[in-house]
Design a protein around this motif. Sequence first.
Motif, PDB file in Angstrom:
ATOM      1  N   LEU A 148      -2.451  -3.537   6.834  1.00  0.00           N
ATOM      2  CA  LEU A 148      -1.789  -2.402   7.487  1.00  0.00           C
ATOM      3  C   LEU A 148      -1.098  -1.518   6.460  1.00  0.00           C
ATOM      4  O   LEU A 148      -1.267  -0.290   6.463  1.00  0.00           O
ATOM      5  CB  LEU A 148      -0.784  -2.918   8.514  1.00  0.00           C
ATOM      6  N   THR A 149      -0.323  -2.117   5.584  1.00  0.00           N
ATOM      7  CA  THR A 149       0.374  -1.307   4.578  1.00  0.00           C
ATOM      8  C   THR A 149      -0.617  -0.675   3.607  1.00  0.00           C
ATOM      9  O   THR A 149      -0.403   0.449   3.145  1.00  0.00           O
ATOM     10  CB  THR A 149       1.401  -2.156   3.820  1.00  0.00           C
ATOM     11  N   GLU A 150      -1.713  -1.367   3.333  1.00  0.00           N
ATOM     12  CA  GLU A 150      -2.728  -0.796   2.443  1.00  0.00           C
ATOM     13  C   GLU A 150      -3.379   0.435   3.078  1.00  0.00           C
ATOM     14  O   GLU A 150      -3.606   1.455   2.407  1.00  0.00           O
ATOM     15  CB  GLU A 150      -3.788  -1.858   2.119  1.00  0.00           C
ATOM     16  N   VAL A 151      -3.687   0.360   4.364  1.00  0.00           N
ATOM     17  CA  VAL A 151      -4.262   1.508   5.070  1.00  0.00           C
ATOM     18  C   VAL A 151      -3.302   2.686   5.041  1.00  0.00           C
ATOM     19  O   VAL A 151      -3.695   3.828   4.765  1.00  0.00           O
ATOM     20  CB  VAL A 151      -4.613   1.121   6.522  1.00  0.00           C
ATOM     21  N   LEU A 152      -2.032   2.437   5.325  1.00  0.00           N
ATOM     22  CA  LEU A 152      -1.062   3.527   5.401  1.00  0.00           C
ATOM     23  C   LEU A 152      -0.740   4.110   4.030  1.00  0.00           C
ATOM     24  O   LEU A 152      -0.368   5.281   3.931  1.00  0.00           O
ATOM     25  CB  LEU A 152       0.206   3.038   6.090  1.00  0.00           C
ATOM     26  N   ARG A 153      -0.872   3.333   2.986  1.00  0.00           N
ATOM     27  CA  ARG A 153      -0.695   3.899   1.643  1.00  0.00           C
ATOM     28  C   ARG A 153      -1.860   4.810   1.287  1.00  0.00           C
ATOM     29  O   ARG A 153      -1.682   5.824   0.612  1.00  0.00           O
ATOM     30  CB  ARG A 153      -0.541   2.776   0.625  1.00  0.00           C
ATOM     31  N   ARG A 154      -3.046   4.447   1.746  1.00  0.00           N
ATOM     32  CA  ARG A 154      -4.228   5.267   1.460  1.00  0.00           C
ATOM     33  C   ARG A 154      -4.307   6.489   2.374  1.00  0.00           C
ATOM     34  O   ARG A 154      -4.809   7.534   1.961  1.00  0.00           O
ATOM     35  CB  ARG A 154      -5.494   4.424   1.622  1.00  0.00           C
ATOM     36  N   ARG A 155      -3.863   6.323   3.614  1.00  0.00           N
ATOM     37  CA  ARG A 155      -3.906   7.409   4.594  1.00  0.00           C
ATOM     38  C   ARG A 155      -2.522   7.525   5.229  1.00  0.00           C
ATOM     39  O   ARG A 155      -2.300   7.049   6.344  1.00  0.00           O
ATOM     40  CB  ARG A 155      -4.979   7.137   5.659  1.00  0.00           C
ATOM     41  N   PRO A 156      -1.583   8.171   4.550  1.00  0.00           N
ATOM     42  CA  PRO A 156      -0.187   8.215   5.028  1.00  0.00           C
ATOM     43  C   PRO A 156      -0.015   8.845   6.399  1.00  0.00           C
ATOM     44  O   PRO A 156       0.997   8.601   7.067  1.00  0.00           O
ATOM     45  CB  PRO A 156       0.521   9.046   3.948  1.00  0.00           C
ATOM     46  N   ASN A 157      -0.978   9.658   6.839  1.00  0.00           N
ATOM     47  CA  ASN A 157      -0.852  10.325   8.135  1.00  0.00           C
ATOM     48  C   ASN A 157      -1.662   9.643   9.244  1.00  0.00           C
ATOM     49  O   ASN A 157      -1.749  10.168  10.355  1.00  0.00           O
ATOM     50  CB  ASN A 157      -1.289  11.782   8.010  1.00  0.00           C
TER      51      ASN A 157
END
Length: 229
Positions: free
Chosen positions: A69-78
Amino acid sequence: MTQSSGGLSKLPPGAASLTGFDRVAWCYDALTRLVFGKALQKAQRAALAGLPPGAPHVLILGGGTGWVLTEVLRRRPNATVLYLEASPKMLGRAQTRLARQLPQAASQVEFRHGTQAALGPAERFDVLVTFFVLDCIATTEMDTALAQLRAAQRPEAPWLLADFRPASRGWRRLLLRAMYRFFRLTTGLRADALVDFRRALGGLGLRPVSSSTFFAGAVEAVIFNEKRI
């Protein structure tokens, strides 16, 4: 989007055993690192190269303690994310991780207890993320589970997979047998065999557009998309 566990959703027949992962939630990450080193995270990172650009609506199924989850949000912050997890304790750890590491993204994530059966009939996503979760579904329930996930894909949405590869002999077969035996004993897992996910997803109209292997070929990362007509 609210950050909520959504209560304890009713699980489909056979899936209740997945709550048995509550028993290993406290040591799961350390255990996988002990056995596989960084191979599983490398596979997940390779699959995440298929994330759509911009602000996709993401389904993460069975994300465990929340690293992905944190990896996804770091790659796609929006991005906005539905985090769907059958183990309440894993779900709680993922919520805690997000609050600690990316508190600004709290409003972008819905945490929901359940399996793919907890998806609403009208829910659609720009990308599906299934990392080391499909191997936990019994073969007798696999067709239904994959069909439910396929129905949640928007047109041309990629399906990102990281999982173990089937093996008919050698050390990889012994590894798979040992893992299934361990998780049957510790979590009550019903699954006892690995499905050929390439064939299964191919039957649903998907094709691999990128793939790579890790841990001497025991683990694979695959990006699937719709077959061209």
